[in-house]
Each structure stands twice: as structure tokens, then as C-alpha cells.
Design a protein around this motif. Structure first.
Motif, short mmCIF file in Angstrom:
data_model
loop_
_atom_site.label_atom_id
_atom_site.label_comp_id
_atom_site.label_asym_id
_atom_site.label_seq_id
_atom_site.Cartn_x
_atom_site.Cartn_y
_atom_site.Cartn_z
N SER A 93 -1.48 3.60 5.07
CA SER A 93 -2.13 2.65 5.21
C SER A 93 -2.60 3.32 6.76
CB SER A 93 -1.26 1.23 5.49
OG SER A 93 -2.04 0.43 6.98
N PRO A 129 0.98 -1.68 0.36
CA PRO A 129 0.17 -0.22 0.33
C PRO A 129 1.42 1.51 0.26
CG PRO A 129 -0.14 -1.10 2.03
CD PRO A 129 0.71 -2.24 0.91
N PRO A 148 -9.10 -4.93 5.18
CA PRO A 148 -8.53 -6.11 5.61
C PRO A 148 -9.05 -6.66 7.24
CG PRO A 148 -6.79 -5.08 6.03
CD PRO A 148 -7.71 -4.44 5.63
N TYR A 205 -14.60 -7.80 5.69
CA TYR A 205 -13.69 -7.60 4.72
C TYR A 205 -14.63 -6.76 4.13
CZ TYR A 205 -10.41 -7.65 0.44
OH TYR A 205 -9.76 -7.36 -0.22
N ILE A 212 -13.13 -4.26 -0.11
CA ILE A 212 -12.58 -3.47 -0.86
C ILE A 212 -13.33 -2.58 -2.01
CG2 ILE A 212 -12.92 -5.97 -2.93
CD1 ILE A 212 -9.92 -4.99 -2.95
N TYR A 247 -12.72 0.03 -5.31
CA TYR A 247 -12.89 0.55 -6.48
C TYR A 247 -12.10 1.87 -7.10
CZ TYR A 247 -12.35 -4.14 -6.36
OH TYR A 247 -11.58 -5.24 -6.44
N GLU A 260 -8.83 -0.88 0.38
CA GLU A 260 -8.71 -2.64 1.16
C GLU A 260 -9.25 -2.01 2.62
OE1 GLU A 260 -6.69 -6.69 1.08
OE2 GLU A 260 -5.95 -4.83 1.66
N TYR A 263 -7.12 0.85 -5.85
CA TYR A 263 -7.83 0.82 -4.55
C TYR A 263 -7.83 0.57 -3.29
CZ TYR A 263 -5.28 -3.13 -4.06
OH TYR A 263 -4.45 -4.45 -4.24
N ASN A 317 -5.92 0.42 3.62
CA ASN A 317 -5.15 0.43 2.92
C ASN A 317 -5.81 1.11 1.63
OD1 ASN A 317 -3.42 -1.09 5.64
ND2 ASN A 317 -4.15 -3.10 3.61
N GLN A 318 -4.78 2.16 0.89
CA GLN A 318 -4.65 2.65 -0.06
C GLN A 318 -3.42 2.27 -1.12
OE1 GLN A 318 -4.78 6.94 0.57
NE2 GLN A 318 -5.51 6.75 -2.62
N TYR A 319 -4.39 1.51 -2.60
CA TYR A 319 -3.29 1.24 -3.24
C TYR A 319 -3.07 1.95 -4.75
CZ TYR A 319 -2.75 -2.97 -0.38
OH TYR A 319 -2.50 -4.11 0.32
#
Length: 192
Positions: free
Chosen positions: A42, A39, A78, A100, A102, A104, A76, A74, A66-68
Motif C-alpha cells: 500500500s 493488500p 480507493p 475510484y 481498479i 487488472y 486498487e 490487481y 493498494n496492490q493485491y
């Protein structure tokens, strides 16, 4: 003579240093070509407000986010999430929880699709409860849906089935392949 010993000693140290710095190409490739994306950001104990036309519409609460980045950015969640949806009067309308999540982003960095997975529970303002293992929210169509098994519990009945389509506040829904008995009122039967 002393000068030769110093030069020879220095040369030996340099050669040993270069030899010690040799990299194993397999190890370098393993580290630099790792398929696991890390990521870019976070955060812990996150609370995010979503608004539309200057009105708060939802609040997301999560113990970890968490950022990606990349071609398809996206987020997440978790360790689970809770999302509270509000009506125009700023009253809680619907609540979603899951183990959980996620989400986009579109090209404009706006969240346009969110998936909730594992122990997904949605409760609307009428007290109707949806249980499933996977639920998708489409921000563009303002719909929620799944192809998975669903269980809806109301004050008068419990309905099971596979697949669901609903509006985002879960006030109107359709089970695609219902199972079990469904209670109908006489007025519902006469109108059809």
C-alpha cells in the motif's frame, strides 16, 4: 516435603497455562478464513509513468494505491486517480479523473484493463468532455468503453446517451444509444 510442594506447584502452573491457551476454533477460523483480502503493498501519493517503445504515454497520480496478489493480481485506487495521456511530442493529449479506480494485471504483470468509477471525467485535446459513472480502458485493444449513461459536452453541443465506444485518447467516439438533439452541419447531411 519441600520438593513435593515445588513439583506440585510447577504442575499446577503448567496445567493452568495449558488451560489458558485453549483456542476457540470459531475465532481461529474467523481470523484465518477472512474473506477480505489484504493488500500486499500500500502506497501513498503515488505517481507512475507508463511508457511504450521508450516514450512516456501516460502518468497516473493517486493519493493511495493498494496492490493485491493472488490468481488474478490487481491494483486498487480507493481514493481516486488522475491519468494524463501524452502524444508522441510529450504534450498532454487527454486527462481522466475519477473517485475510484481498479486495474487488472495480465500474467506478465502488465496492466491490461483499468476501470474508473464514480464521477469519471475525460477531457481530450479538443476540449470535449465526457462524464460518466463507469469507464473501462482495455490496454490490448486500446479502446475505452462503458454501458452506463454518458454525457459529452463539446464547444457547440451536449450529447447524452447510454453506452460509449471510443479510442483511448477520446478523439473519436460513438454513443451507442444517443438521446436528445445533435447538431449537424449541412456538409454532414449532404455526404450521407
Amino acid at each position: 516435603m519441600k520438593l513435593r510442594v515445588i513439583i506440585f506447584s510447577t504442575l499446577c502452573i503448567v496445567l493452568i497455562s495449558f488451560n489458558a491457551c485453549e483456542n476457540n476454533i470459531d475465532v481461529v477460523n474467523l481470523v484465518t478464513n477472512s474473506t477480505e483480502e489484504l493488500p500486499i503493498k500500500s502506497d501513498k501519493d503515488v505517481e507512475i509513468l507508463y511508457s511504450d517503445s521508450a516514450q512516456v504515454r501516460a502518468k497516473l497520480i493517486a493519493p493511495r494505491l493498494n496492490q493485491y496478489a493472488g490468481k488474478k493480481p490487481y491494483i486498487e485506487l480507493p481514493k481516486g486517480m488522475e491519468i494524463i495521456f501524452y502524444n508522441e511530442k510529450k504534450e498532454q493529449e487527454t486527462k481522466l479523473t475519477a473517485d475510484y479506480g481498479i486495474g487488472y494485471n495480465s500474467d506478465a504483470s502488465e496492466l491490461n484493463k483499468m476501470e474508473a468509477k464514480k464521477n469519471v471525467v475525460v477531457i481530450n485535446e479538443k476540449g470535449e468532455r465526457l462524464n460518466t459513472e463507469h469507464l473501462i480502458w482495455d490496454a490490448i485493444t486500446k479502446k475505452i468503453y462503458t454501458e452506463e449513461f454518458v454525457k459529452i459536452t463539446t464547444k457547440n453541443e451536449t450529447i447524452w446517451g447510454d453506452g460509449l465506444r471510443a479510442n483511448e485518447d477520446f478523439s473519436k467516439y460513438e454513443i451507442l444509444h444517443p438521446k436528445g438533439s445533435i447538431a449537424l452541419k449541412d456538409s454532414d447531411i449532404k455526404n450521407n
